[in-house]
Design an enzyme around this catalytic site. Structure first.
Site, PDB file in Angstrom:
ATOM      1  CG  ASP A 172       2.108  -7.169 -11.048  1.00 57.78           C
ATOM      2  OD1 ASP A 172       1.823  -5.328  -9.587  1.00 57.78           O
ATOM      3  OD2 ASP A 172       1.350  -7.148 -11.116  1.00 57.78           O
ATOM      4  CG  ASN A 217       4.617  -4.293  -3.775  1.00 54.77           C
ATOM      5  OD1 ASN A 217       4.521  -5.507  -3.034  1.00 54.77           O
ATOM      6  ND2 ASN A 217       5.575  -3.813  -3.858  1.00 54.77           N
ATOM      7  CD1 TRP A 229      -0.608  -8.790   0.324  1.00 59.22           C
ATOM      8  CD2 TRP A 229       0.102  -7.099   1.497  1.00 59.22           C
ATOM      9  NE1 TRP A 229       0.169  -9.187   1.731  1.00 59.22           N
ATOM     10  CE2 TRP A 229       0.348  -8.336   2.396  1.00 59.22           C
ATOM     11  CE3 TRP A 229      -0.055  -5.704   1.870  1.00 59.22           C
ATOM     12  CZ2 TRP A 229       0.871  -7.830   3.529  1.00 59.22           C
ATOM     13  CZ3 TRP A 229       0.565  -5.302   3.212  1.00 59.22           C
ATOM     14  CH2 TRP A 229       0.936  -6.672   3.575  1.00 59.22           C
ATOM     15  NE  ARG A 252      -1.855   2.098  -6.396  1.00 58.59           N
ATOM     16  CZ  ARG A 252      -2.038   0.550  -7.069  1.00 58.59           C
ATOM     17  NH1 ARG A 252      -2.936  -0.356  -6.683  1.00 58.59           N
ATOM     18  NH2 ARG A 252      -1.393  -0.204  -7.472  1.00 58.59           N
ATOM     19  CG  ASN A 272       5.130   2.512 -12.069  1.00 62.29           C
ATOM     20  OD1 ASN A 272       6.708   1.733 -12.205  1.00 62.29           O
ATOM     21  ND2 ASN A 272       4.052   1.286 -12.663  1.00 62.29           N
ATOM     22  CD  GLU A 275      12.783 -21.948 -19.937  1.00 58.99           C
ATOM     23  OE1 GLU A 275      11.657 -22.162 -19.594  1.00 58.99           O
ATOM     24  OE2 GLU A 275      13.419 -21.939 -20.839  1.00 58.99           O
TER      25      GLU A 275
END
Length: 241
Positions: A19, A21, A24, A32, A67, A206
């Site tokens: 997650d 991108n 950033w 994007r 998505n 975990e």
């Protein structure tokens, strides 16, 4: 090179929700898709770090069933990126001993992309150094629904008796039937949710939520998370004396 994990302490199977991108890219004033391209390059580094860290199986969340709600331009760009990634990385993955599998519903995907996916799976089928699974048009609820439908067909045909159906039986019909359950699930970008990823398989995994955006999640970051996993006390529902 990433620091090697202590012997016997590494998670055998790591799953990653890649997650951040888009954020950033936005922070750099870029579209994007620029971030998704950077994220795709990061995948290579993480895959190649796995052997030194003792990770045998790596599953990455590339595109979810949700998505498709993104803009048409972004979805089209992602599909093109997937095709380019497979074409560009195929020979390197083969040479590095990486076996590639895809999970998710392929029905909605472009036929050319599906053909490339099939070809890459067949090409790398003999590799065993790292088992890379790419979740593409994947959703945990969708996977369980499709698995239940396949199981129902077997029950209706009397190949499986209803009283024989248990958790192990259903697991055999999941997309991940050939994989061990993940020991560790990592999500980058600071978000703390699981986003419909490997819902059934992660019952006792975990979780590690890290603030780093995916394009900045280096092999060193990965190694740090793997090292932290060794300190966790996994009881699988039991209570230690």
């Amino acid at each position: 090179m990433a620091k090697q994990a202590s012997e016997g302490s590494a998670p055998r199977h790591v799953a990653i929700i890649m997650d951040g991108n888009g954020r950033w890219a936005t922070r750099r004033g870029r579209p994007r898709l620029f971030g998704h391209q950077a994220g795709a390059r990061r995948v290579r580094e993480i895959v190649e770090a796995c052997p030194d860290l003792g990770v045998e199986y790596l599953t990455i969340f590339a595109f979810s069933t949700e998505n498709w709600k993104r803009t048409q331009a972004e979805v089209a760009g992602l599909m093109l990126l997937f095709r380019r990634y497979i074409t560009k990385e195929a020979q390197r993955l083969l040479a590095k001993g990486v076996r590639v599998r895809f999970i998710g519903d392929r029905v909605r995907l472009d036929a050319k992309l599906v053909a490339l996916m099939d070809e890459l799976e067949a090409m790398t089928a003999g590799n065993t150094k790292v088992h890379l699974t790419i979740a593409l048009n994947y959703g945990g609820r969708d996977e369980v629904t499709r698995a239940t439908q396949r199981l129902a067909v077997e029950v209706a045909a009397s190949r499986i008796r209803p009283e024989e159906v248990d958790a192990e039986t259903l697991s055999r019909f999941l997309d991940t039937c050939m994989l061990p359950d993940p020991d560790l699930v990592i999500r980058t970008s600071g978000e703390a949710r699981i986003s419909n990823f490997l819902l059934w398989q992660s019952a006792y995994a975990e979780y590690e939520f890290v603030d780093t955006l995916w394009p900045d999640f280096s092999a060193a970051c990965f190694a740090e998370v793997i090292e932290g996993f060794a300190a966790r006390d996994r009881r699988f529902g039991a209570v230690k004396a």
